[in-house]
Design an enzyme around this catalytic site. Structure first.
Site, short mmCIF file in Angstrom:
data_model
loop_
_atom_site.label_atom_id
_atom_site.label_comp_id
_atom_site.label_asym_id
_atom_site.label_seq_id
_atom_site.Cartn_x
_atom_site.Cartn_y
_atom_site.Cartn_z
N SER A 1 0.86 -1.19 0.00
CA SER A 1 0.00 0.00 0.00
C SER A 1 0.89 1.24 0.00
O SER A 1 2.06 1.17 0.40
CB SER A 1 -0.86 -0.02 1.27
OG SER A 1 -1.48 1.22 1.47
N TYR B 1 -1.70 -0.40 10.59
CA TYR B 1 -1.76 -0.80 9.17
C TYR B 1 -0.46 -0.40 8.46
O TYR B 1 0.15 -1.22 7.76
CB TYR B 1 -2.97 -0.12 8.51
CG TYR B 1 -3.22 -0.48 7.06
CD1 TYR B 1 -3.84 -1.66 6.71
CD2 TYR B 1 -2.84 0.38 6.04
CE1 TYR B 1 -4.09 -1.98 5.37
CE2 TYR B 1 -3.08 0.07 4.70
CZ TYR B 1 -3.71 -1.10 4.37
OH TYR B 1 -3.95 -1.41 3.04
N1 LIG Z 1 -8.82 -0.88 -0.87
C1 LIG Z 1 -7.82 -0.02 -0.77
O1 LIG Z 1 -8.00 1.21 -0.73
C2 LIG Z 1 -6.40 -0.53 -0.70
C3 LIG Z 1 -5.35 0.39 -0.89
C4 LIG Z 1 -4.05 -0.07 -0.83
C5 LIG Z 1 -3.79 -1.41 -0.59
N2 LIG Z 1 -4.83 -2.27 -0.41
C6 LIG Z 1 -4.52 -3.67 -0.12
O2 LIG Z 1 -5.07 -4.47 -1.14
C7 LIG Z 1 -5.38 -5.77 -0.62
C8 LIG Z 1 -6.80 -6.15 -1.00
O3 LIG Z 1 -7.68 -5.20 -0.44
P1 LIG Z 1 -9.18 -5.02 -0.91
O4 LIG Z 1 -9.41 -3.56 -1.03
O5 LIG Z 1 -9.47 -5.92 -2.04
O6 LIG Z 1 -9.93 -5.49 0.43
P2 LIG Z 1 -11.19 -6.44 0.64
O7 LIG Z 1 -11.57 -6.24 2.07
O8 LIG Z 1 -12.19 -6.23 -0.43
O9 LIG Z 1 -10.56 -7.89 0.43
C9 LIG Z 1 -9.71 -8.48 1.38
C10 LIG Z 1 -9.93 -9.98 1.35
O10 LIG Z 1 -9.03 -10.56 2.28
C11 LIG Z 1 -9.73 -11.57 3.00
N3 LIG Z 1 -9.10 -11.79 4.30
C12 LIG Z 1 -9.12 -10.99 5.38
N4 LIG Z 1 -8.49 -11.58 6.40
C13 LIG Z 1 -8.05 -12.78 5.96
C14 LIG Z 1 -7.35 -13.84 6.55
N5 LIG Z 1 -6.99 -13.81 7.83
N6 LIG Z 1 -7.06 -14.93 5.79
C15 LIG Z 1 -7.45 -15.00 4.50
N7 LIG Z 1 -8.14 -14.02 3.89
C16 LIG Z 1 -8.43 -12.91 4.60
C17 LIG Z 1 -11.15 -11.03 3.16
O11 LIG Z 1 -12.09 -12.04 3.47
C18 LIG Z 1 -11.35 -10.38 1.79
O12 LIG Z 1 -11.92 -11.29 0.88
C19 LIG Z 1 -5.14 -5.67 0.89
O13 LIG Z 1 -3.89 -6.22 1.22
C20 LIG Z 1 -5.14 -4.18 1.16
O14 LIG Z 1 -4.40 -3.85 2.31
C21 LIG Z 1 -6.13 -1.87 -0.47
#
Ligand SMILES: NC(=O)c1ccc[n+]([C@@H]2O[C@H](COP(=O)([O-])OP(=O)(O)OC[C@H]3O[C@@H](n4cnc5c(N)ncnc54)[C@H](O)[C@@H]3O)[C@@H](O)[C@H]2O)c1
Length: 308
Positions: free
Chosen positions: A176, A189
């Site tokens: 991120s 985070y």
């Molecule tokens: N959405 C944003 O703004 C953003 C920005 C930068 C980085 N990210 C990163 O991108 C990645 C995906 O994020 P997203 O936005 O798709 O989020 P999301 O919440 O839509 O998806 C996250 C997924 O991870 C799964 N998960 C959570 N805990 C878990 C565990 N203990 N074991 C297995 N699976 C688990 C959840 O069930 C979910 O399906 C993450 O690592 C997040 O930190 C997101």
């Protein structure tokens, strides 16, 4: 070392450095060739929603074998169904809580037996507490580290040995922009994402030092994406730091993997921001951050409605 050998070493270093710059410049003009991932076994953690789900559907189009991991069985089964509907012939869904080391190792063994050696590992599962440090319960902070960082250690331990044996593989860290700069209201985070970045970068160097040229690394650092994870958050600077569209981010990640790009920051302004962070006086940097509203991005945070 004699002075002749020293000068020779320096000239070789200079020549190779200039050549690498020339190659990099060439690829800013002409697109870098894309590798094929057809038939590769791609494991995506956190495939039950957002980024993970859409990445899975992209890899279906590229002909890969899919291994889907999520703690949320129902959501992951839905991704499997969507992947099959999109034409995937081989897609395997496993319920795995990546925050539990023993579970990661157990499910990894099952994958090796039932599917084969994972050749593209995408550590994507992530959670956010969205609380100020002193308001955040210890267990939640530990969970952030377990999912966002420590899970990467266990998945590498499980799948890297086969990549080394085959000198073939790709390690993808979904980090991120919060893994590059500290953010008010995101301490746990940010710390977990900095750790993930540091680990992935160190492993890149460790693998390089072993001359394992067939194993690639991609480290992805996006700003906010419209997936719901950072629901309620706003940007104070929509032109330079827009909230990113999910489809755009996924396309960029897939391109970065296919083109074997080490770092991918989104939006592009983040590259410039990192340069400013390194060269500007602290006070000037803070004034810019304040002007761009970066201190307040978390003010409206409500987060994912269906948190795992
Ligand atoms: N959405 C944003 O703004 C953003 C920005 C930068 C980085 N990210 C990163 O991108 C990645 C995906 O994020 P997203 O936005 O798709 O989020 P999301 O919440 O839509 O998806 C996250 C997924 O991870 C799964 N998960 C959570 N805990 C878990 C565990 N203990 N074991 C297995 N699976 C688990 C959840 O069930 C979910 O399906 C993450 O690592 C997040 O930190 C997101």
């Amino acid at each position: 070392m004699s002075s002749y050998l020293k000068s020779k070493k320096f000239l070789v270093f200079l020549g190779k450095s200039l050549f690498s710059i020339l190659v990099a410049l060439t690829f800013t003009v002409i697109p870098k060739p894309r590798k094929s991932v057809a038939g590769e076994i791609v494991l995506i953690t956190g495939s039950g929603s957002g980024l993970g789900r859409l990445l899975a559907l992209q890899f279906v189009r590229l002909g890969s074998v899919l291994v889907l991991w999520d703690v949320n069985t129902e959501a992951n089964e839905e991704t499997r169904r969507m992947a099959q509907e999109a034409g995937a012939s081989r897609v395997y869904a496993y319920t795995c809580d990546c925050s539990r080391k023993e579970e990661v190792y157990r499910v990894a063994d099952q994958v090796k037996k039932e599917v084969g050696d994972v050749s593209i590992l995408i550590n994507n599962a992530g959670i956010v507490t969205g609380k100020k440090f002193l308001d955040c319960p210890d267990e939640l902070m530990e969970k952030s580290f377990d999912v966002n960082f420590k899970a990467h250690l266990w998945t590498y331990k499980a799948f890297l040995p086969a990549m080394i044996a085959n000198n073939h593989g790709h390690l993808v860290c979904i980090s991120s922009s919060a893994g590059l700069v500290g953010v008010n209201g995101l301490a746990d985070y940010c710390a977990s994402k900095f750790a993930a970045n540091g680990f992935a970068e160190s492993m890149f160097i460790e693998i390089l030092a072993q001359k394992l040229k067939g194993i690639k690394t991609t480290i992805v650092c996006p700003f906010f994406i419209k997936t719901g994870m950072f629901e309620g958050c706003a940007t104070g600077s929509p032109t330079l730091l827009p909230i990113l569209e999910l489809e755009y981010v996924v396309q960029k990640i897939v391109d970065a993997i296919l083109q074997e790009q080490l770092y991918l920051y989104m939006p592009k302004f983040l590259y410039f921001m990192m340069l400013l962070k390194s060269v500007l006086p602290i006070k000037t940097g803070l004034l810019i951050a304040d002007y761009m509203g970066i201190f307040n991005v978390m003010d409206g945070f409500t987060g994912q409605k269906k948190n795992a």
